[in-house]
Design a protein around this motif. Sequence first.
Motif, PDB file in Angstrom:
ATOM      1  N   GLU A 158       2.952  18.350 102.828  1.00  0.00           N
ATOM      2  CA  GLU A 158       4.140  17.404 103.267  1.00  0.00           C
ATOM      3  C   GLU A 158       5.088  17.408 101.806  1.00  0.00           C
ATOM      4  O   GLU A 158       6.053  16.997 101.919  1.00  0.00           O
ATOM      5  N   MET A 159       4.511  17.060 100.786  1.00  0.00           N
ATOM      6  CA  MET A 159       5.438  16.818  99.433  1.00  0.00           C
ATOM      7  C   MET A 159       6.360  17.973  99.098  1.00  0.00           C
ATOM      8  O   MET A 159       7.313  17.786  98.862  1.00  0.00           O
ATOM      9  N   LYS A 160       5.575  19.276  99.398  1.00  0.00           N
ATOM     10  CA  LYS A 160       6.760  20.481  99.166  1.00  0.00           C
ATOM     11  C   LYS A 160       7.633  20.356 100.274  1.00  0.00           C
ATOM     12  O   LYS A 160       8.822  20.680  99.798  1.00  0.00           O
ATOM     13  N   THR A 161       7.349  20.234 101.429  1.00  0.00           N
ATOM     14  CA  THR A 161       8.463  20.203 102.342  1.00  0.00           C
ATOM     15  C   THR A 161       9.680  19.176 102.109  1.00  0.00           C
ATOM     16  O   THR A 161      10.669  19.420 102.251  1.00  0.00           O
TER      17      THR A 161
ATOM     18  N   SER B 165       8.204  22.433  89.944  1.00  0.00           N
ATOM     19  CA  SER B 165       7.680  23.424  88.936  1.00  0.00           C
ATOM     20  C   SER B 165       6.428  23.977  89.295  1.00  0.00           C
ATOM     21  O   SER B 165       5.918  24.838  88.411  1.00  0.00           O
ATOM     22  N   GLY B 166       5.829  23.570  90.343  1.00  0.00           N
ATOM     23  CA  GLY B 166       4.339  24.066  90.548  1.00  0.00           C
ATOM     24  C   GLY B 166       3.841  23.390  91.874  1.00  0.00           C
ATOM     25  O   GLY B 166       4.625  22.773  92.663  1.00  0.00           O
TER      26      GLY B 166
ATOM     27  N   SER C 178      10.501  18.149  89.378  1.00  0.00           N
ATOM     28  CA  SER C 178      11.390  18.655  89.767  1.00  0.00           C
ATOM     29  C   SER C 178      12.657  18.617  89.038  1.00  0.00           C
ATOM     30  O   SER C 178      13.891  18.758  89.587  1.00  0.00           O
ATOM     31  N   LEU C 179      12.616  18.180  87.927  1.00  0.00           N
ATOM     32  CA  LEU C 179      13.578  17.857  86.906  1.00  0.00           C
ATOM     33  C   LEU C 179      14.431  18.961  86.730  1.00  0.00           C
ATOM     34  O   LEU C 179      13.946  20.122  86.337  1.00  0.00           O
TER      35      LEU C 179
ATOM     36  N   SER D 281      19.223  16.286  88.151  1.00  0.00           N
ATOM     37  CA  SER D 281      18.747  16.286  89.219  1.00  0.00           C
ATOM     38  C   SER D 281      17.216  16.000  89.257  1.00  0.00           C
ATOM     39  O   SER D 281      16.823  16.776  88.397  1.00  0.00           O
ATOM     40  N   GLY D 282      16.499  15.765  90.356  1.00  0.00           N
ATOM     41  CA  GLY D 282      15.296  15.696  90.428  1.00  0.00           C
ATOM     42  C   GLY D 282      14.655  14.545  89.573  1.00  0.00           C
ATOM     43  O   GLY D 282      15.323  13.601  89.267  1.00  0.00           O
ATOM     44  N   GLN D 283      13.399  14.691  89.354  1.00  0.00           N
ATOM     45  CA  GLN D 283      12.610  13.675  88.634  1.00  0.00           C
ATOM     46  C   GLN D 283      11.376  14.347  87.741  1.00  0.00           C
ATOM     47  O   GLN D 283      11.043  15.307  88.122  1.00  0.00           O
ATOM     48  N   PRO D 284      11.031  13.787  86.751  1.00  0.00           N
ATOM     49  CA  PRO D 284       9.816  14.307  85.964  1.00  0.00           C
ATOM     50  C   PRO D 284       8.737  14.242  86.709  1.00  0.00           C
ATOM     51  O   PRO D 284       8.306  13.685  87.681  1.00  0.00           O
ATOM     52  N   ALA D 285       7.722  14.964  86.273  1.00  0.00           N
ATOM     53  CA  ALA D 285       6.184  14.861  86.836  1.00  0.00           C
ATOM     54  C   ALA D 285       5.813  13.731  86.946  1.00  0.00           C
ATOM     55  O   ALA D 285       5.980  12.828  86.214  1.00  0.00           O
TER      56      ALA D 285
END
Length: 288
Positions: free
Chosen positions: A33-36, A46-47, A77-78, A93-97
């Motif tokens: 769900e998170m990947k989607t 990144s993983g 996803s940064l 774009s994105g955010q840190p882990a």
Amino acid sequence: MKILITVVLVIVLLLAAAEFGLRTYLRGQVADEMKTSSAEQGLELSGDPSVSFGASPLLLGLVQGKISDLTVELPSSLDISYLDSDSSRPVISGQPATTMTINDMSLSEDNPVIGDLTLDTTLPDDYLLAVVQQSASGDSADSPTDGLFSELFQVTGVTSNTDTGTLDFEISGGLATLSMTPTVVDGALSFTVADLQILGMSLPDSLIAGLTDSLTQSVEKTENLDITAASVTADGLAVRLHGTDVRMDDIATEVDSATSSGASSGSNSGTSSGVGDGTTGTNASLAA
């Protein structure tokens, strides 16, 4: 007696198999769900997300209508790029882990309630530099409009200094170094100037104030999450947020609001997802 022991062993093995199967199934469902969700937002992780459950049996938890312990590690996803290859105009774009620790999540409603939620994230140096430079260039929706940086005074580097517990900001390639200590005041991120080294010149007050404002916007308290800790580590600025009785449907918004500075387009139409309540404290005065 032997028959009774055999029956008990069979039941235990079946329960263990059911518990293992349930954990494996739910772990895969949450990760997928998170990947989607990330893919739908155009973000590349990144993983693979990591999902784990505590020692309490899930089967028992489902019967009781709650999950006692759940930890979700969402990879970074940064992505930081630069407008027209200009190193002073970053696009974020994105955010840190991020690691979410969930305790006592009720399953009795369509929109489950998390009794206790802790969110841990670390903002790397390149991200902090990009946030500050984005604010200075005017490519952020939250950019100050009072001439924060002149051509002379620009932040050209950020270093996490674990020896002093400060973030060291390089000004104009080494003209000055401004060291700031992160603190938490009333559930919000704040910064205090710890040291200033400069070659015979004075830094504008607007630079220090604007730099502080930019940093506080990098992580903000939200409606349901307060910042409870901030420290400098070898990997960057580590921040912890905490909240209670958070609705599951609100998690995505809470995480994005707390940890994402927003992305800027090439036409200065950047949007900011940092929607804190505006109470972030700042302290740019020199430490006594």
